[in-house]
Every structure is written in structure tokens, then in C-alpha cells.
Write an enzyme that holds these catalytic residues in place. Structure first.
Site, PDB file in Angstrom:
ATOM      1  N   GLN A  23       1.317   6.762  -7.140  1.00 41.13           N
ATOM      2  CA  GLN A  23       0.094   7.428  -6.690  1.00 41.13           C
ATOM      3  C   GLN A  23       0.308   8.934  -6.760  1.00 41.13           C
ATOM      4  OE1 GLN A  23      -1.142   7.935  -2.443  1.00 41.13           O
ATOM      5  NE2 GLN A  23      -2.735   6.440  -2.965  1.00 41.13           N
ATOM      6  N   ARG A  41      -8.049   6.009  -5.650  1.00 39.34           N
ATOM      7  CA  ARG A  41      -8.276   5.749  -4.223  1.00 39.34           C
ATOM      8  C   ARG A  41      -9.298   6.739  -3.704  1.00 39.34           C
ATOM      9  NH1 ARG A  41      -4.341   4.431   0.907  1.00 39.34           N
ATOM     10  NH2 ARG A  41      -4.443   2.410  -0.115  1.00 39.34           N
ATOM     11  N   TYR A  84      -7.313  15.040   1.063  1.00 41.57           N
ATOM     12  CA  TYR A  84      -6.427  15.842   0.231  1.00 41.57           C
ATOM     13  C   TYR A  84      -7.263  16.554  -0.834  1.00 41.57           C
ATOM     14  CZ  TYR A  84      -2.888  13.291   2.804  1.00 41.57           C
ATOM     15  OH  TYR A  84      -2.117  12.778   3.819  1.00 41.57           O
ATOM     16  N   SER A 101       0.825  -1.210   0.000  1.00 44.05           N
ATOM     17  CA  SER A 101       0.000   0.000   0.000  1.00 44.05           C
ATOM     18  C   SER A 101       0.857   1.257   0.000  1.00 44.05           C
ATOM     19  CB  SER A 101      -0.902  -0.007   1.237  1.00 44.05           C
ATOM     20  OG  SER A 101      -1.911   0.963   1.138  1.00 44.05           O
TER      21      SER A 101
END
Length: 786
Positions: free
Chosen positions: A511, A640, A592, A432
Site C-alpha cells: 500500500q 482504498r 492522508y 488489512s
């Protein structure tokens, strides 16, 4: 658990009032009297001795062991009446699947109460039936201890609600508690797909001798004309209303249930006992005692009947309370110790019960699964029964599920391949994304090479970078990595090249994200989410709302600034593609920037980018589309999301499905399902695999692959979640910090050696667990009597 202690202790409460004559209250009374015969113990029960509103009671071997040690007399009496069996039958889509080795023990609720009545009388407990207990304030003033065992609708709990601070949650299903005049030969779950919706039957025997194990090919009807079974019929509220149950009286409802489940009942009737349709209520209390008043059983907590733990928990409460009163110097210390001991156990059980409850609430999501996988999914729904545990109980059943899933012989589910667009992952394990806060000017260095390289060598199918920021202003901390300069891109290219050359078969993903209102903070270990004391940079977000009271207030982004940020994402994606990353994930979670547009708690805009969910989705989807346009067609792209904000008024499970569906429609190859971290005052419900139900829901509602995250810590969890069809990939963070070779070690521990977990050539000598300690000591051979 309480031991067989029969001596009085100093400062022991001498006058005890027990309010409520259910199993928990009665057993507490019996134990307290047995441990100190000098006590005056009185039980108040408003109903008659033989009144009971349930039928059968299931107790675990663990609970029975505690009863045996605390009071062998009660244990012996229970043993004489228990029905024991091992099998669970799941009937779905006209197919029965049987899983054995589960070990159940049940008896009639009336019989259990009779045993406890007799034991209380033998010990000298005063039982007052058909009697309302005096006011709790009066009881507390005239007794040393008051045990509130007065059930889910506890009057005592309500009286002191300002102290106990109860939280009661209602749920989506209606159920009715019935009985049949014959014994099922297994614990039976039967699913009926009616014109009104899905209904389910939960049934188990409670009054016949345990049958021998039977073959799964036996006829579908009951095989025994004697005995009795509990039958619970359950369905969602909207199904219950559509079927007209809201307009039927008790007898009409009973007859209708018998007709719907005629096959399971062999055409027999059902009976009721003042049975009424109700919704299950989960009770949680912040505190369990007030002065000398203590909650026990359903007054303190409830757990859904589908895991059979109501009476079990109440009896275990009684055991713990009696033990603490024996071990502690006074009542306040004993009640504090009792609460400290029981609360974590109950919380764990309630998490499992909630998972089970929600599985049945959402059972319609799973009806298209193959019947055997559906059965496995049902059996593992609470996460207490796992793949490995079920293999020990019934290896043949588990192996059959694996074969249908597509596992080659000897291959655990986690080591089966999975394809996303043009990328085939050799196993289902993902490292992850984990922020390391160790970059300099956004440039990943040797630390990142070693950190990600070690985990790539460790066998995972996919290794993800931390959130890589798309601009200097988009960093969380000064230590965050970026992809907004050519130097950063070259440094990432070095990491990618190492993974591809030294760990062939392992994919590496990037990511991309922007911190939004959560930026310009200290490194995690210096003060997580705390603003920098110097060197701050301005923040931007969907709306000018600070993350914490001491956080910087971000500026609300204008239309032109949104365009600039979108271009920053596309430039970073272009660099990521040039660096050779195999997969790109867009970070729209954890509060975020893009997540801040999705949540109504952080997006207060009144323009085209705020308001309804469709409008809140607009900017994240614009960024996704722009990134997808520059990201190579053959390489997959994931997103995500935070599936819940864990806060009132925020994003919830239904919203998460809509968000996931929107990204899927725009081309997302998988949804990486996390939760929370959107608002500082969140109240997450932590626990093992606590976020996986959200991934499960999204996968089975949208048909899109998902990545599950959140306290998945064992290879057994990974196998269970994948084989049940709740997720496609499992992302683990902390386990990979603890053990960079977690995946290879999982293979070794399962005895797997195949293409799903390939040891690097220099490491092959370590593919077996090292021996620990001496193994050649001679064993004792003889025992000689005196």
C-alpha cells in the site's frame, strides 16, 4: 431481566406517574405495582382503551423469557393468544424461496393491550383513558417517579430536550401500516418491480394457530381463510410520489396497495385503521433521565419495524426499569443503572435496525442478484442472522445458496478463490494494512519479516503491508516504512521473497501513500496524531488546514510540487514492482494526502484541483494513472477510500460511489472501502461490521469488486458478507494481531481441509484444535429417588 420479586424495598418510589398507555408504559406500571403493592401507580392515556393504530406485535423468545420470570400471569395470558411460526418467504422475480427455523411469536396489538389493561386493573393500577397528563413539571413535583412512555413524538422529551438531547433522523422510505383478513402462513417479504420503481410488502400473521411447516412448492396465494395478518407496504419517497400515492386519500391508497400486491393477498382486500403514509424516524437520546423523570420505549429510542423490535424494546425497558428500582437504593441510582444497562442493548439493536432499514432503502441495488442469493441477502441484512446461524436454522436452504454461489461441496464461501486481473487469490481473506511504526529510516527490518511472514503462513489469501511512504516528508511518524530508496526496496524484496517461498499460494500487496497534513507525529503508542516534540519535518497538503488545533499547519501544494509528488509515487511503484509485490494499493483514505484532496472538509482550493468532486478527484486520479502506467499490466491495482468522513459537510455515501466509479473507470481492479479518520472531530458510528454497508453499496452500484473492512471479527461474518454479495474480499486487522493464523484456525473450526486454506508442512500437526481438560470422566448413569 427482573426476577419474580414481590417485596418492597427501602426508599422505593411510592407515587408513580406513567404518561402513555402503550405496551411499554402499561407493562412498566404493572411491574412497578406488582413489585411494591404500596405504590400508587397512575397511567395517563389520551386515547380510548381500544384505540390502537397498529395491528400485530412480534415478541422474541428472549423477551418472553423475561416476562415469564417477572410476571407469570401476563406470560400465561400472552401464551394463550400467540401465533407461532418458523418460516420466512421471500418472493422476488416471480420466485418464492422459503427459509425455516426462525421462530416467531405474534399477537394482535389490541389483544396485547387488553391483557395489560386487565393485569393493571387486577394489581390496582389506576388507568385514566381519554385523559391528557398534567404538565410534566407538575407531575415531577407531585410524584416520586415519572415514566415518559409517550411515544416517538414525546411531549415530555421535547419539554426537556435541553437535557435529553434527542437526535431524530428521518429516512428515505414511506410506509403504511395495514392489515388483511386472513393469515399468511409465514413471514412474507414480497418485492414488486413496478413502472414507478420498487415496492415491498412485509407481512406476518397474528391471529391463528401456528401452522405446520409447509413445502416451498405450495401455491403462492394464502392458504387459510381465517385469522389476520399485518401488512406493511414500503417504498422510497421518489417511488411513492411517482406512483401518485401523495395525491390519494387513505382508502384509495389501501385499494391501490391491494392491487399491486394482489398475488400475495390472493386477490383479497386490505384494511386500514387511521393509516397514513409516513417516514420512519430513528430517535436517539444522549440522556434518558432528568431528575425523577425517565424515558421509556419509543420516547427514548426507535428501531425500524423491519426487525420487529419496537414493542420488544419497550417491554424490555420496563423489565429493566422495574428491576433497577428494586435493586438500587434510591431513584437517582436506579435511573442511572437503568440507562447504563439499556443503552448498549438499544444501541446494538438500533445498529441492526439501521442496517435493515438501509438495505430496504437500497433494495434496487440487489434486484439483479439470483433469487436465492437475494433471499439470503435479505435474511442476513441486519447482520444479526449470519451464515452459520442460518445454517443451523435451515441447512438445506443455506447449502442451496452456496451451490448457486459456486462453493464446492464442504467449502465455506470464504475459501472460494477470487481473481483480480492476473492474480488468483486462493481465499477471500485479506490481512488489512496495519501501520507498525517499527522501521528505521524507512527500512523494514526483521520485525516486518516476522510480522508479515507469520500472517502469510497463517493462511490468508492476501497479506498487505502497512502504508509504505513515498518520501521522507510523506511519513506519518519517524517509524514509518518507505519505498523511496534502493535500500528500502531491497529490504522489502526480502520480505516478499519469504512470503513467496515459505507460504506458496499467499499473495503479498503493498500500500503506497503520503501522510499529507497528518505527518510528523509521534509513534502511535507514544501519542497518536500528536506532533513530534523535536525532529519535525514540513508538511504539505491540498489546503493549509491543520489536522488538530495543536498540529502543524501544512503548506498548500503548488502545481509543480504536485508533479514532484506524483513522480515520487511512480518511483515507489516501480521499486515495488521490482521487489516482486503481487498487488499495489493506492492509499486515498483516512485523511492522508490523496484523501485530503477528495474531501471538501480538507480541500479548499480554488484552482483546477478544488471545488466540485470532479476537480477534487483530479490529482488522485493523476497519481493513479501515473502509478498504473509503471505497474505491471498483469498485476492488479486497488484503491482504498474513506466512504464517509463521519462529519457534516464531508464526503458521504453518494460521493463515495462517484469516487469509486471514477477510479474504476481509470482501471482500479477493486475498491478497498474504509471510512473516516479524515477530520479530528468526526463522529463515527462504531459497531460490528460497521463499515461494510459502504462497501456493499459501492459494489452493487458500480459492479466493481470491493474489499470490506471495519470490525469484521469472525469467519461467520466473512462467510455471510461474501455469500450475500455485499463484498468480494474481507480485510481484517486486529483479529490478525490477536491470531496470526486466524485464517487456518477458521478453516479448522469449520472442518474445512482444501485448497483454500493450506497448512504449511511444518505446521500440519497443529491443524486440529488441542484438547483441553479431561475427556474420559464417566458420566452419571442413574438417579435414585428417596
Amino acid at each position: 431481566m427482573a426476577g419474580a420479586v414481590t417485596v418492597a424495598v427501602q426508599n422505593s418510589p411510592l407515587r408513580v406517574a406513567v404518561v402513555g398507555g402503550g405496551p411499554g408504559g402499561l407493562y412498566a406500571a404493572a411491574l412497578l405495582k406488582r413489585l411494591d403493592p404500596a405504590r400508587q401507580v397512575t397511567v395517563w392515556e389520551r386515547n380510548a382503551p381500544d384505540d390502537t393504530f397498529g395491528f400485530g406485535v412480534v415478541l422474541s423468545d428472549e423477551t418472553l423469557g423475561g416476562i415469564e420470570h417477572a410476571d407469570p400471569v401476563v406470560h400465561t395470558a400472552l401464551q394463550e393468544h400467540f401465533v407461532r411460526w418458523d418460516d420466512i418467504d421471500i418472493v422476488h422475480a416471480g420466485t418464492r424461496h422459503t427459509s425455516g427455523g426462525h421462530g416467531f411469536a405474534a399477537l394482535g396489538r389490541k389483544r396485547l393491550l387488553q391483557i395489560l389493561h386487565d393485569r393493571c386493573r387486577d394489581l390496582g393500577v389506576e388507568l385514566r383513558f381519554r385523559s391528557e397528563a398534567p404538565d410534566v413539571d407538575r407531575l415531577a413535583a407531585t410524584h416520586d417517579l415519572v415514566v415518559a412512555a409517550d411515544g416517538v413524538h414525546s411531549t415530555i422529551r421535547d419539554t426537556y430536550s435541553h437535557v435529553f438531547r434527542p437526535h431524530v433522523s428521518a429516512h428515505r422510505c414511506r410506509y403504511i401500516w395495514l392489515a388483511a383478513d386472513f393469515a399468511f402462513d409465514a413471514f412474507r417479504f414480497e418485492i414488486a418491480e413496478t413502472e414507478h420503481g420498487v415496492m415491498q410488502l412485509h407481512g406476518y400473521p397474528y391471529s391463528r394457530p401456528s401452522p405446520a411447516r409447509h413445502p416451498s412448492t405450495r401455491p403462492s396465494g394464502p392458504q387459510d381463510q381465517s385469522g389476520a395478518s399485518t401488512v406493511i407496504v414500503e417504498m422510497r419517497e421518489e417511488v411513492w410520489r411517482a406512483a401518485g400515492f401523495d395525491e390519494l386519500d387513505e382508502q384509495e391508497s389501501v385499494a391501490r396497495c391491494a392491487k399491486i400486491f394482489a398475488d400475495a393477498l390472493g386477490g383479497r382486500t386490505l384494511k386500514s385503521n387511521k393509516s397514513a403514509w409516513t417516514s420512519f424516524r430513528t430517535v436517539v437520546n444522549e440522556h434518558w433521565s432528568h431528575g425523577n423523570v425517565v424515558l421509556l420505549g419509543d420516547a427514548a429510542h426507535t428501531a425500524h419495524f423491519s426487525i420487529g423490535s419496537g414493542t420488544k424494546l419497550a417491554v424490555e425497558d420496563a423489565l429493566a426499569l422495574a428491576a433497577c428500582l428494586t435493586e438500587q437504593p434510591d431513584v437517582p441510582a436506579a435511573l442511572a443503572a437503568y440507562e447504563a444497562e439499556r443503552k448498549p442493548v438499544v444501541a446494538s439493536t438500533q445498529r441492526a435496525a439501521r442496517a435493515s432499514l438501509e438495505w430496504f432503502e437500497n433494495i434496487g441495488l440487489y434486484l439483479d442478484q439470483p433469487p436465492r442469493q437475494f433471499a439470503f441477502n435479505l435474511l442476513t441484512r441486519s447482520r444479526r442472522v449470519t451464515h452459520d446461524n442460518l445454517r443451523l436454522r435451515d441447512a438445506s436452504f443455506t447449502e442451496a445458496v452456496e451451490r448457486e454461489f459456486g462453493c464446492p461441496p464442504g467449502t465455506p464461501p470464504m475459501f472460494t478463490p477470487f481473481r483480480l486481473r492476473g492474480l488468483t487469490l486462493r481465499n477471500r481473506v485479506v490481512v488489512s494494512p496495519m501501520d507498525m511504526y517499527s522501521a528505521t529510516d524507512g527500512v523494514p527490518g526483521d520485525f516486518h519479516l516476522v510480522h508479515l511472514g507469520a500472517r502469510a503462513l497463517g493462511g490468508a489469501g492476501l497479506v498487505m503491508t502497512e502504508m509504505v511512504c513515498v518520501s521522507p516528508e510523506g511519513r506519518i511518524t519517524p517509524g514509518c516504512a518507505g519505498l523511496y530508496t534502493g535500500r528500502q526496496a531491497e529490504a522489502w524484496k526480502r520480505v516478499v521473497r519469504f512470503v513467496h517461498t515459505q507460504a506458496p499460494g499467499t499473495a503479498i500487496g503493498v500500500q503506497l501513500g503520503h501522510s499529507g497534513r497528518k505527518g510528523s507525529t509521534k509513534l502511535m503508542w507514544e501519542g497518536m496524531d500528536e506532533p513530534l516534540e523535536e525532529g519535525n519535518w514540513p508538511l504539505a497538503a491540498a489546503s493549509p488546514i491543520p489536522y488538530r488545533p495543536d498540529s502543524q499547519t501544512p503548506r498548500e501544494l503548488t502545481r509543480s510540487q504536485l508533479t514532484d509528488i506524483r513522480e515520487q509515487f511512480t518511483a515507489a511503484a516501480w521499486r515495488a514492482a521490482r521487489a516482486g509485490f503481487d498487488l499495489l494499493e493506492l492509499h486515498c483514505a483516512h485523511g492522508y494526502l490523496l484523501s485530503g484532496f477528495l474531501s471538501p472538509l480538507t480541500n479548499r482550493r480554488t484552482d483546477a484541483y478544488g471545488g466540485s468532486l470532479d476537480r477534487r478527484l483530479r490529482f488522485p486520479l493523476e497519481v493513479f494513472d501515473a502509478v498504473r502506467a509503471v505497474w505491471p499490466e498483469e498485476r492488479p491495482m486497488t484503491v482504498r477510500i474513506s466512504a464517509t468522513d463521519w462529519a457534516e459537510g464531508g464526503t458521504g455515501a453518494e460521493d463515495a460511489v462517484d469516487i469509486a466509479r471514477a477510479f474504476a473507470q481509470h482501471g482500479a481492479d477493486a475498491i478497498d472501502v474504509s471510512t473516516g479518520q479524515v477530520v479530528a472531530d468526526e463522529r463515527p458510528e462504531f459497531g460490528r461490521s460497521y463499515q461494510t454497508p459502504y462497501a456493499d453499496r459501492i459494489r452493487n452500484a458500480t459492479g466493481r469488486p470491493v474489499i470490506a473492512v471495519g470490525a469484521i471479527s469472525s469467519w461467520d461474518d466473512v462467510n455471510s458478507l461474501i455469500l450475500a454479495g455485499r463484498t468480494d474480499l474481507c480485510a481484517l486487522a486486529r483479529p490478525h494481531l490477536y491470531d496470526p493464523h486466524w485464517t487456518l484456525h477458521a478453516a479448522a473450526e469449520q472442518g474445512y481441509d482444501g485448497p483454500g486454506a493450506v497448512w504449511p508442512a511444518p505446521y500440519r500437526a497443529g491443524s486440529r484444535r488441542p484438547q483441553t481438560g479431561r475427556t474420559d470422566a464417566p458420566k452419571p448413569r442413574l438417579t435414585l429417588g428417596g
